[in-house]
Design an enzyme around this catalytic site. Structure first.
Site, PDB file in Angstrom:
ATOM      1  N   CYS A  24       5.432 -63.143 -68.442  1.00 31.16           N
ATOM      2  CA  CYS A  24       5.058 -64.136 -67.424  1.00 31.16           C
ATOM      3  C   CYS A  24       6.312 -64.811 -66.850  1.00 31.16           C
ATOM      4  O   CYS A  24       7.328 -64.945 -67.538  1.00 31.16           O
ATOM      5  CB  CYS A  24       4.121 -65.185 -68.031  1.00 31.16           C
ATOM      6  SG  CYS A  24       2.375 -64.711 -68.010  1.00 31.16           S
ATOM      7  N   GLN A  71       6.571 -48.921 -67.336  1.00 25.31           N
ATOM      8  CA  GLN A  71       7.923 -48.648 -67.804  1.00 25.31           C
ATOM      9  C   GLN A  71       8.505 -47.477 -67.034  1.00 25.31           C
ATOM     10  O   GLN A  71       7.779 -46.639 -66.508  1.00 25.31           O
ATOM     11  CB  GLN A  71       7.910 -48.305 -69.291  1.00 25.31           C
ATOM     12  CG  GLN A  71       7.363 -49.421 -70.153  1.00 25.31           C
ATOM     13  CD  GLN A  71       7.485 -49.075 -71.627  1.00 25.31           C
ATOM     14  OE1 GLN A  71       8.565 -48.770 -72.127  1.00 25.31           O
ATOM     15  NE2 GLN A  71       6.361 -49.096 -72.312  1.00 25.31           N
ATOM     16  N   HIS A 115      -0.772 -63.014 -64.961  1.00 24.74           N
ATOM     17  CA  HIS A 115      -0.999 -62.398 -66.266  1.00 24.74           C
ATOM     18  C   HIS A 115      -2.346 -61.664 -66.325  1.00 24.74           C
ATOM     19  O   HIS A 115      -2.510 -60.708 -67.084  1.00 24.74           O
ATOM     20  CB  HIS A 115      -0.946 -63.509 -67.325  1.00 24.74           C
ATOM     21  CG  HIS A 115      -1.060 -63.035 -68.738  1.00 24.74           C
ATOM     22  ND1 HIS A 115       0.019 -62.557 -69.440  1.00 24.74           N
ATOM     23  CD2 HIS A 115      -2.125 -62.962 -69.579  1.00 24.74           C
ATOM     24  CE1 HIS A 115      -0.378 -62.215 -70.664  1.00 24.74           C
ATOM     25  NE2 HIS A 115      -1.670 -62.448 -70.773  1.00 24.74           N
ATOM     26  N   CYS A 125       3.401 -65.323 -73.324  1.00 21.81           N
ATOM     27  CA  CYS A 125       3.630 -63.950 -72.847  1.00 21.81           C
ATOM     28  C   CYS A 125       5.091 -63.770 -72.441  1.00 21.81           C
ATOM     29  O   CYS A 125       5.609 -64.535 -71.623  1.00 21.81           O
ATOM     30  CB  CYS A 125       2.712 -63.659 -71.656  1.00 21.81           C
ATOM     31  SG  CYS A 125       3.145 -62.152 -70.775  1.00 21.81           S
ATOM     32  N   ASN A 160       0.971 -47.813 -69.713  1.00 21.85           N
ATOM     33  CA  ASN A 160      -0.020 -47.820 -70.794  1.00 21.85           C
ATOM     34  C   ASN A 160      -0.889 -49.039 -70.578  1.00 21.85           C
ATOM     35  O   ASN A 160      -0.385 -50.151 -70.542  1.00 21.85           O
ATOM     36  CB  ASN A 160       0.648 -47.958 -72.170  1.00 21.85           C
ATOM     37  CG  ASN A 160       1.269 -46.668 -72.623  1.00 21.85           C
ATOM     38  OD1 ASN A 160       0.818 -45.586 -72.244  1.00 21.85           O
ATOM     39  ND2 ASN A 160       2.299 -46.777 -73.421  1.00 21.85           N
ATOM     40  N   SER A 189       1.252 -53.253 -75.716  1.00 17.40           N
ATOM     41  CA  SER A 189       1.502 -54.417 -76.558  1.00 17.40           C
ATOM     42  C   SER A 189       1.214 -55.722 -75.823  1.00 17.40           C
ATOM     43  O   SER A 189       1.172 -56.773 -76.432  1.00 17.40           O
ATOM     44  CB  SER A 189       2.954 -54.393 -77.041  1.00 17.40           C
ATOM     45  OG  SER A 189       3.828 -54.254 -75.939  1.00 17.40           O
ATOM     46  N   HIS A 211      -0.277 -58.221 -69.817  1.00 13.22           N
ATOM     47  CA  HIS A 211       0.347 -58.530 -68.517  1.00 13.22           C
ATOM     48  C   HIS A 211       0.581 -57.208 -67.758  1.00 13.22           C
ATOM     49  O   HIS A 211       1.109 -56.267 -68.327  1.00 13.22           O
ATOM     50  CB  HIS A 211       1.684 -59.254 -68.750  1.00 13.22           C
ATOM     51  CG  HIS A 211       2.200 -59.913 -67.512  1.00 13.22           C
ATOM     52  ND1 HIS A 211       2.223 -61.288 -67.355  1.00 13.22           N
ATOM     53  CD2 HIS A 211       2.665 -59.382 -66.358  1.00 13.22           C
ATOM     54  CE1 HIS A 211       2.715 -61.565 -66.154  1.00 13.22           C
ATOM     55  NE2 HIS A 211       2.980 -60.432 -65.531  1.00 13.22           N
ATOM     56  N   HIS A 221       2.064 -54.290 -66.207  1.00  8.44           N
ATOM     57  CA  HIS A 221       3.448 -53.802 -66.143  1.00  8.44           C
ATOM     58  C   HIS A 221       3.484 -52.304 -66.431  1.00  8.44           C
ATOM     59  O   HIS A 221       2.516 -51.737 -66.934  1.00  8.44           O
ATOM     60  CB  HIS A 221       4.326 -54.543 -67.164  1.00  8.44           C
ATOM     61  CG  HIS A 221       4.035 -54.189 -68.595  1.00  8.44           C
ATOM     62  ND1 HIS A 221       2.921 -54.635 -69.268  1.00  8.44           N
ATOM     63  CD2 HIS A 221       4.707 -53.415 -69.483  1.00  8.44           C
ATOM     64  CE1 HIS A 221       2.927 -54.163 -70.509  1.00  8.44           C
ATOM     65  NE2 HIS A 221       3.993 -53.411 -70.670  1.00  8.44           N
TER      66      HIS A 221
END
Ligand SMILES: [Zn+2]
Ligand SMILES: [Zn+2]
Ligand SMILES: [Zn+2]
Length: 348
Positions: A58, A175, A120, A55, A160, A168, A171, A173
């Site tokens: 990570c 933006q 993760h 990943c 997302n 994609s 993990h 996260h």
């Protein structure tokens, strides 16, 4: 409609106006039970490991492009390695032949990624309240920093979640895309809010939240700072709007209490979502806040949108095709029925 008969929102096909965008949604309550013979998406795979050596988010792992993540212990922010925007772009306008047909504008901007946790396998739905508070604190810090950055007039924080939404990497996260121009959706919403303020001398979302508090039927959950509801004009089956209960424009105005209450609402909304079909629920979510364009925005009321694609099970998603692409978005299950289901699940 036969003369003398009132519109029944529980039975009659009707359209509802989105007060925030001035767009319409077609509601067809009588179709909610029709059989499904379309695509069934595969179920999400097995549980994720706490650390995935492959990943790129990570701790300690290398990212494409050569940078290596630090061994971070809470949240971690970095410039997107494949940024859609660049800060040094000129914001010049180009109108080929001055014909008003081939018009373009340079868009300077900054794209960052925020990892929510070194783990993760966690999500907002499974992180502790304290861990989510660290995420909200990071958003507040990023918003304040970017709001003071040259050529940045709007800050879009969004997440997302799930392969169905094109995420994609599982993990946890989000933006941040910070731009010179104010993007399309907030532009529409700011215009309706400004118009409402001019016409009624009150804030559109303050009034809307009061109406929803009175009717109760579309509420999902709330705390001292925020209310989560299925908006009257929801397009997505289990769409949720989170509004601050007091009028505020952006994370610039957040206090320690606001950070706590937003964290609490996010945890409740995302874990309620996971209980609908018993799977990690995919969605796109993001905040709409006052632009940082050097102008006062008394019309702007801080809120978050959750747009989840799932319709009737973990594997059946809603598509926006046909009439929805060419005409108006449409839904079958009414926002009131969706809210009732979410409200029951939010209690458990
Ligand atoms: Zn990871
Ligand atoms: Zn307001
Ligand atoms: Zn909005």
């Amino acid at each position: 409609m036969p003369r003398g008969r009132n519109l029944k929102l529980t039975e009659d096909p009707h359209r509802r106006r989105n007060a925030l965008t001035n767009e319409w949604v077609l509601v067809s309550p009588h179709r909610a039970t029709r059989p499904w013979q379309g695509e069934i998406a595969p179920l999400p795979g097995a549980a994720e490991p706490a650390y995935d050596p492959s990943c790129y988010l990570c701790p300690g792992n290398a990212r494409v492009g050569g940078n290596r993540n630090p061994s971070y212990a809470a949240t971690f922010v970095f410039q997107n390695d494949f940024a859609a925007l660049k800060p040094d772009t000129p914001h010049a306008r180009l109108d080929v032949g001055n014909m008003d047909l081939l018009v373009s504008e340079g868009e300077p901007g900054i794209c960052r990624v925020i990892c929510f946790s070194p783990r993760h396998d966690l999500t907002l739905a499974t992180m502790s309240l304290h861990e989510i508070e660290l995420v909200v604190d990071t958003w507040v810090g990023q918003f304040r920093e970017l709001a003071g950055t040259k050529d940045i007039h709007h800050i879009q924080i969004f997440e997302n979640r799930g392969a169905m939404m094109g995420a994609s990497n599982p993990h946890p996260h989000c933006q941040i895309w910070a731009t010179y121009s104010i993007p399309q959706e907030p532009t529409k919403e700011l215009a309706t809010q400004a118009n409402y303020l001019r016409t009624h001398s009150r804030c559109l979302l303050c009034d809307y939240v009061a109406v929803e508090q009175g009717q109760q039927v579309r509420l999902v959950c709330q705390n001292d700072g925020f209310v989560a509801l299925v908006p009257f004009w929801a397009v997505w089956p289990f769409e949720i709007l989170v509004c601050s209960r007091n009028h505020m424009g952006s994370m610039q105005e957040f206090t320690k209490e606001t950070v706590w209450s937003l964290s609490d609402i996010l945890q409740r909304v995302t874990s309620t979502y996971n209980r609908i079909f018993g799977v990690p629920f995919p969605y796109s979510m993001g905040f709409h806040q006052s632009p940082c364009d050097g102008v006062e925005h008394p019309e702007c009321h801080f809120h978050a949108h959750f747009y989840p694609p799932l319709l009737r099970s973990a594997t059946i998603r809603k598509f926006m095709v046909g009439f929805e692409m060419l005409g108006t978005p449409q839904r079958d299950i009414t926002p009131e029925i969706a809210a009732e289901r979410l409200r029951e699940l939010a209690k458990t």
